[in-house]
Enzyme design. Structure first.
Site, mmCIF file in Angstrom:
data_model
loop_
_atom_site.group_PDB
_atom_site.id
_atom_site.type_symbol
_atom_site.label_atom_id
_atom_site.label_comp_id
_atom_site.label_asym_id
_atom_site.label_seq_id
_atom_site.Cartn_x
_atom_site.Cartn_y
_atom_site.Cartn_z
ATOM 1 N N TYR A 193 -4.440 6.433 4.237
ATOM 2 C CA TYR A 193 -4.306 5.325 3.156
ATOM 3 C C TYR A 193 -2.916 4.998 2.806
ATOM 4 O O TYR A 193 -2.024 5.584 3.654
ATOM 5 C CB TYR A 193 -5.484 5.837 2.081
ATOM 6 N N ARG A 246 -2.321 -10.724 2.979
ATOM 7 C CA ARG A 246 -1.424 -9.853 2.060
ATOM 8 C C ARG A 246 -1.925 -8.521 2.214
ATOM 9 O O ARG A 246 -2.535 -8.068 1.396
ATOM 10 C CB ARG A 246 -1.681 -10.657 0.364
ATOM 11 N N LYS A 264 -10.096 1.641 4.073
ATOM 12 C CA LYS A 264 -11.036 1.573 2.812
ATOM 13 C C LYS A 264 -12.348 1.953 3.128
ATOM 14 O O LYS A 264 -12.944 2.880 2.363
ATOM 15 C CB LYS A 264 -10.942 -0.058 2.356
ATOM 16 N N GLU A 336 -10.504 -7.941 0.736
ATOM 17 C CA GLU A 336 -9.507 -7.179 0.465
ATOM 18 C C GLU A 336 -8.381 -7.546 1.330
ATOM 19 O O GLU A 336 -8.300 -8.183 2.320
ATOM 20 C CB GLU A 336 -9.716 -5.532 1.553
ATOM 21 N N ASP A 337 -7.178 -7.672 0.413
ATOM 22 C CA ASP A 337 -5.820 -7.911 0.805
ATOM 23 C C ASP A 337 -5.762 -9.517 1.742
ATOM 24 O O ASP A 337 -5.059 -9.658 2.536
ATOM 25 C CB ASP A 337 -5.185 -7.051 1.655
ATOM 26 N N ASP A 359 -11.526 -6.316 -4.349
ATOM 27 C CA ASP A 359 -11.005 -4.983 -4.621
ATOM 28 C C ASP A 359 -9.604 -5.208 -5.278
ATOM 29 O O ASP A 359 -9.344 -4.430 -6.261
ATOM 30 C CB ASP A 359 -10.968 -4.253 -3.501
ATOM 31 N N ASP A 360 -8.864 -5.894 -5.013
ATOM 32 C CA ASP A 360 -7.324 -6.289 -5.509
ATOM 33 C C ASP A 360 -7.402 -6.743 -6.960
ATOM 34 O O ASP A 360 -6.663 -6.483 -7.610
ATOM 35 C CB ASP A 360 -6.816 -7.140 -4.469
ATOM 36 N N ASN A 501 2.103 -1.472 -3.754
ATOM 37 C CA ASN A 501 1.997 -0.589 -2.536
ATOM 38 C C ASN A 501 2.770 -1.024 -1.279
ATOM 39 O O ASN A 501 2.898 -2.472 -1.201
ATOM 40 C CB ASN A 501 0.772 -0.058 -2.151
ATOM 41 N N ASN A 545 -4.742 3.734 -8.385
ATOM 42 C CA ASN A 545 -5.011 2.995 -7.149
ATOM 43 C C ASN A 545 -6.487 3.011 -7.136
ATOM 44 O O ASN A 545 -7.249 3.922 -7.630
ATOM 45 C CB ASN A 545 -4.687 3.999 -5.688
#
Ligand SMILES: NC(=O)C1=CN([C@@H]2O[C@H](COP(=O)(O)OP(=O)(O)OC[C@H]3O[C@@H](n4cnc5c(N)ncnc54)[C@H](OP(=O)(O)O)[C@@H]3O)[C@@H](O)[C@H]2O)C=CC1
Ligand SMILES: CC(=O)C(=O)O
Ligand SMILES: [Mg+2]
Length: 645
Positions: A193, A246, A264, A336-337, A359-360, A501, A545
């Site tokens: 991770y 991202r 993840k 995610e991202d 999640d973000d 991160n 996190n």
């Protein structure tokens, strides 16, 4: 559709009547809604066949009797949710069949990551499964394998080599991979991770060996349902999907963002106990605007600039429709991202029709709120007594801000708009204020307060006088000495979170936070930092996190059969996490419990989330289990090897 001849489940090994271990006969059936799911020759059952038909499972036994069960109630102890093959549910001393499309044996068994045990195959198993000669004579335990693997992983100096060794293990021996990760979670989390996964994504083209997830590109437009069929596992419960725009704070990594859904989902299993076979990593490839990748001969994605607008929306819509059609209403889709210009829209668009969460935006909000609630026990006061300043007003920043405001509003009965006034955000153009309203993206507008414009963060700190400073900018080194000192001058115990991160993008390091605040900061970061010694005292930085939240959160949704995510579930997850911080943790300066207890923590989070789902009428699994924590624990995947008949 396939059906199995009786010969393949009559003998002990499941292979009598066959001249070779590979000669199981598969018979084509006319298209129907019935499929043979598994031969189930284990536990208290006689050999039997499971037939899955829509949502029911019919067990047809050898003696001709049968029974029907609702798939949804097929929820088994210690076997993950919907463990229809019973190989996860079996205890270590129960026999199971190494079930693949056929009973795996011999060379193919050694190359089947779900059932391979390497040198841990017993003498009996080596005889029964045609492994003689394929393995050297020694037989070792899983524990010794763990010791050996840990020793070889520790020998690598370069983190990316450790990552590649772990990925190799995941692809060759899944149970050993999870045993290693669960037993050594604090040591291996930074490998699979953040921060290492960031570097892995940047170099994914060069290190790519075998696909570990589904790549859905613009080339698959109109065919996504068919593509889903190519994935070997059918009972998917959690999908983590990215479009790679991202990735952490590293920007647009296109198709190479795949490392993130894979990482993840390995945490979903290791930290939250969701069966690995129920997890599906997906990367949507609509191109990349990263010139370096477009010119990289090893880039694995579409070589074109990103599709946007209708073309993008149509591909995403086809994907969202296909997964719901294929896996049902209760499949959890974790965004995610994604870049924020898509992330908020996707969440709003699919939040009412699918079981989705971002999640973000949401997972991060929940973990940070938990850390703040815990920190209040050290600094005193209620949330409403504090002033919050963010550097970064994107997904993470505004997501956290909104959940804090919601919690303040619930605690005080203050209108949400009033609660928001306790929170200020700075973006790349400075403080978000009313005079900028017309040019602000929609998700920033609620944060445009009456205030004079301020360009620099240090001026915002001195002007607003926050008690809490949170970094969600994706830009490293932005909490300078001047800024940390300003926070320390304003507060006896300044709360400083550097959430960006990977480590290179952290707004400041743990050492900087403790040193510049003269040991007074309450500090947490998105990526892990080692303990810091300052003036003879050791400070333990917490890791704020979302990995604390999403595995337990997802388990809670799955085990309750939730059909939608509600903000109150995020608050429930936060509350459960904050409650896991012990006095011993506080004494060490920690505001998060150690990751080594994560499965217990996840069980508590899952239980609180599930309880909220039942309370809100969003849970479909009935009846509600009496003890949700025990139930969550009993659902968790256990990576110990099973014995093969
Ligand atoms: N610890 C954790 O669990 C999590 C950490 N993160 C991390 O948070 C970071 C941000 O993620 P996310 O919110 O999704 O990203 P976004 O792109 O949505 O938001 C980034 C924000 O930072 C602002 N920004 C960028 N550069 C500067 C600068 N130099 N000064 C001030 N503001 C700046 C941007 O401003 P503008 O809007 O003007 O462009 C934007 O508002 C990433 O590094 C990510 O890894 C994310 C999720 C979870
Ligand atoms: C942790 C996480 O989700 C991120 O940095 O994007
Ligand atoms: Mg993320």
């Amino acid at each position: 559709m396939i059906s199995l001849h009786r010969s393949c489940f009559l003998s002990n090994t499941g292979i009598s009547g066959s001249s070779s271990p590979f000669s199981y006969k598969l018979k084509k059936l006319p298209p129907a809604s019935i499929k043979v799911t598994a031969v189930v020759p284990n536990r208290d059952r006689n050999n039997s066949v499971l037939i899955e038909n829509n949502n029911t499972l019919k067990e047809v036994r050898e003696d001709g009797t049968s029974s029907v069960a609702d798939v949804d109630s097929n929820h088994t102890v210690a076997g993950g949710d919907r463990d229809v093959y019973y190989d996860d549910a079996a205890t270590e001393d129960q026999l199971v069949t190494p079930w693949a499309m056929s009973v795996a044996s011999g060379y193919s068994l050694l190359r089947d990551p779900h059932h391979n045990k390497g040198l841990a195959f017993t003498e009996k198993e080596r005889d029964a499964h045609y492994l003689r000669g394929l393995l050297p004579p020694t037989v070792i335990s899983q524990e010794l394998q763990v010791k050996k693997m840990m020793r070889s992983i520790r020998k690598y100096q370069v983190p990316l080599q450790k990552y590649m060794a772990m990925m190799d293990l995941q692809e060759t021996n899944e149970r050993l991979f999870y045993k290693l990760l669960i037993d050594n979670v604090e040591e291996l989390l930074p490998v699979v991770y953040t921060p290492t996964v960031g570097e892995a994504c940047q170099k994914y083209g060069s290190i790519f060996r075998r696909p570990q997830g589904l790549f859905i590109s613009l080339n698959e437009k109109g065919k996504i349902h068919e593509v889903l069929r190519n994935w070997p596992q059918k009972n998917i419960q959690v999908i983590v999907v990215t479009d790679g725009e991202r990735i952490l704070g590293l920007g647009d990594l296109g198709c190479q963002g795949m490392g993130i859904p894979i990482g993840k989902l390995s945490l979903y299993t290791a930290l939250g106990g969701v069966r690995p076979s129920a997890c599906l990593p997906v990367t949507i490839d609509v191109g990349t605007n990263n010139e370096q990748l477009l010119n990289d001969e090893f880039y694995i994605g579409l070589r074109q600039r990103r599709a946007t607008g209708q073309e993008y929306a149509e591909l995403m819509h086809e994907f969202m429709t296909a997964v719901k059609q294929k896996y049902g209403e209760k499949v959890l889709i974790q965004f995610e991202d994604f870049a924020n210009h898509n992330a908020f829209d996707l969440l709003a668009k699919y939040g009412t029709t699918h079981l989705v969460f971002n999640d973000d935006i949401q997972g991060t909000a929940s973990v940070v709120l938990a850390g703040l609630v815990a920190a209040l026990k050290v600094v005193g006061g209620t949330l409403a007594d504090h002033r919050f300043l963010f550097l970064g007003a994107g997904e993470a920043g505004t997501g956290i801000a909104e959940l804090i405001a919601l919690e303040i509003s619930k605690q005080t009965n203050m209108p949400l708009e009033e609660a928001r006034k306790k929170i200020s955000l700075v973006d790349s153009k400075g403080l978000i204020v009313k005079s900028r309203m017309d040019s602000l993206q929609l998700f920033k507008k609620p944060w445009a307060h009456d205030h004079e414009p301020i360009k620099k963060l240090v001026d915002a700190v001195n002007g607003i006088k926050p008690t809490v400073l949170i970094g969600t900018s994706g830009v490293g080194k932005t909490f300078t000495k001047e800024i940390v000192e300003a926070m320390a001058a304003l507060n006896d115990k300044p709360i400083i979170f550097s959430l960006s991160n990977p480590t290179s993008q952290s707004e400041c390091t743990a050492e900087e936070a403790y040193t510049w605040s003269k040991g007074r900061a309450i500090f947490a970061s998105g990526s892990p930092f080692d303990p810091v010694e300052y003036e003879g005292k050791v400070f333990m930085p917490g890791q704020a996190n979302n990995a604390y939240i999403f595995p337990g959160f997802g388990l809670g949704l799955i085990m309750s059969g939730a059909i939608r995510v509600h903000d109150d579930m995020l608050l429930a997850a936060s509350e459960a996490l904050a409650a896991q911080v012990t006095q011993e943790n506080f004494d060490k300066g920690l505001i998060y419990p150690p990751f080594k207890n994560i499965r217990k923590i996840s069980a508590h989070i899952a239980a609180n989330v599930a309880a909220k789902a039942y309370e809100l009428g969003l849970a479909t699994r009935q009846p509600q289990p009496k003890d949700l924590v025990k139930y969550a624990e009993s659902c968790m995947y256990n990576p110990a090897y099973r014995s093969y008949r």
